[in-house]
Design a protein around this motif. Structure first.
Motif, short mmCIF file in Angstrom:
data_model
loop_
_atom_site.label_atom_id
_atom_site.label_comp_id
_atom_site.label_asym_id
_atom_site.label_seq_id
_atom_site.Cartn_x
_atom_site.Cartn_y
_atom_site.Cartn_z
N ASP A 38 0.82 -1.21 0.00
CA ASP A 38 0.00 0.00 0.00
C ASP A 38 0.86 1.26 0.00
OD1 ASP A 38 -2.30 -1.47 -0.04
OD2 ASP A 38 -2.80 -1.20 2.07
N LEU A 39 1.98 1.23 0.70
CA LEU A 39 2.88 2.38 0.72
C LEU A 39 3.44 2.64 -0.67
CD1 LEU A 39 4.40 4.57 2.28
CD2 LEU A 39 6.17 2.87 2.79
N ASP A 40 3.84 1.57 -1.34
CA ASP A 40 4.33 1.72 -2.71
C ASP A 40 3.24 2.29 -3.61
OD1 ASP A 40 6.77 0.71 -1.94
OD2 ASP A 40 6.33 -1.35 -2.60
N ALA A 44 3.26 5.86 -5.60
CA ALA A 44 3.09 5.89 -7.05
C ALA A 44 1.95 6.84 -7.43
CB ALA A 44 2.81 4.49 -7.58
N LEU A 45 0.87 6.80 -6.68
CA LEU A 45 -0.25 7.71 -6.94
C LEU A 45 0.15 9.15 -6.68
CD1 LEU A 45 -3.15 5.66 -5.31
CD2 LEU A 45 -2.74 6.00 -7.76
N GLY A 54 -4.18 5.96 -13.33
CA GLY A 54 -3.88 5.18 -12.13
C GLY A 54 -4.80 5.51 -10.98
N TRP A 55 -5.04 6.80 -10.76
CA TRP A 55 -5.94 7.20 -9.68
C TRP A 55 -7.37 6.74 -9.97
CZ3 TRP A 55 -6.81 8.24 -4.91
CH2 TRP A 55 -8.05 8.80 -4.55
N LYS A 124 -8.86 11.09 -0.28
CA LYS A 124 -7.77 11.63 -1.08
C LYS A 124 -7.11 12.82 -0.38
CE LYS A 124 -8.21 12.55 -5.59
NZ LYS A 124 -8.54 13.31 -6.84
N GLN A 125 -7.94 13.72 0.13
CA GLN A 125 -7.39 14.94 0.72
C GLN A 125 -6.72 14.69 2.07
OE1 GLN A 125 -7.16 17.72 -0.96
NE2 GLN A 125 -8.25 16.77 -2.67
#
Length: 262
Positions: A38-40, A44-45, A54-55, A124-125
């Motif tokens: 998840d960190l990766d 990446a996002l 991707g998002w 997201k925010q």
């Protein structure tokens, strides 16, 4: 050859503790692997400023997951437990209106979609851009997102319940009026109908009476209505007490000039 004696209770306990430790270590290892992934993914996002293909793909996956979880949690009632855990505690009381009668999965899915749409923006925010989610926090991205959905749920649920109740009350009042008033298009008749709707609603003095009248109009028996009242928090109701509520409602209708057969 004599049989070996059974293991002592302490040996059994040690075996259970060892098995529990192994299971805990396995789960911890799986959680760490998932959070590293998840960190990766989060990084990446971030490189794409949480936008683009991707998002969109990630947001769609989150939406499907969140809606599926919320529908099940609404069906089982777990969402109310989770909201109480999040917003209550430490002497602070928190409660939501009870789930409605005859709540369909389609309605649950519609509400879940609204909640998830807002939760994705918040996620997201605050979780991704704002650093609310961290690898060391112990939760996966999906688990953290479900927590965000839980945070957003109460406001949307309360609004939906209020809108649903208002629509049901108006539908009930219109059915009452329809038994005595023809639906003509002229303004005078429309004004009369609206006045009769207001009068009909005034004859329903409390939520319990509204439920009884609504379910009677839908063809439920007194015993079935008593059970439904219990589900809504009106405990100890019986078919006789429902009959009494219904009779009092009919008397009020008759005294105020309304039809006494609804």
């Amino acid at each position: 050859m004599p049989a070996s004696p059974p293991p002592s209770t302490s040996e059994d306990d040690e075996g259970l503790l060892a098995a529990a430790r192994d299971e805990a270590e396995r789960r911890a290892a799986e959680s760490e692997t998932r959070r590293k992934h998840d960190l990766d993914l989060r990084n990446a996002l971030a490189q794409e400023d949480f936008s683009g293909v991707g998002w969109d793909r990630f947001a769609n996956e989150l939406a499907r997951y969140g809606i599926a979880v919320l529908v099940v949690w609404m069906r089982t009632g777990r969402i109310f437990v989770e909201c109480a855990r999040r917003f209550g505690g430490k002497g602070k009381k928190f409660s939501l209106p009870p789930s409605p009668l005859n709540w369909t999965d389609e309605e649950r899915a519609d509400l879940a979609t609204v909640v998830v749409t807002k939760a994705i923006t918040t996620f997201k925010q605050k979780a991704l851009r704002g650093g609310g989610w961290t690898y060391s926090g112990g939760a996966s991205l999906t688990t953290y997102f479900v927590g965000t959905c839980t945070y957003e749920f109460p406001n949307f649920y309360t609004q939906w319940i209020n809108q649903r109740a208002a629509a049901a009350e108006r539908s009930l009042a219109e059915r009452v009026v329809a038994t005595t008033t023809p639906r003509l298009a002229d303004p005078a008749t429309k004004t009369l109908q609206e006045d009769q709707i207001r009068r009909a609603m005034a004859l329903l003095p409390d939520e319990r009476t509204r439920i009884v009248v609504q379910l009677k109009a839908d063809g439920y028996t007194h015993a079935e209505i008593a059970e439904a009242l219990g589900d809504c928090g009106f405990f100890d109701e019986t078919d006789e007490s429902v009959r009494g509520i219904w009779q009092r409602h009919k008397r009020r209708m008759h005294q105020k000039g309304g039809p006494d057969d609804v």
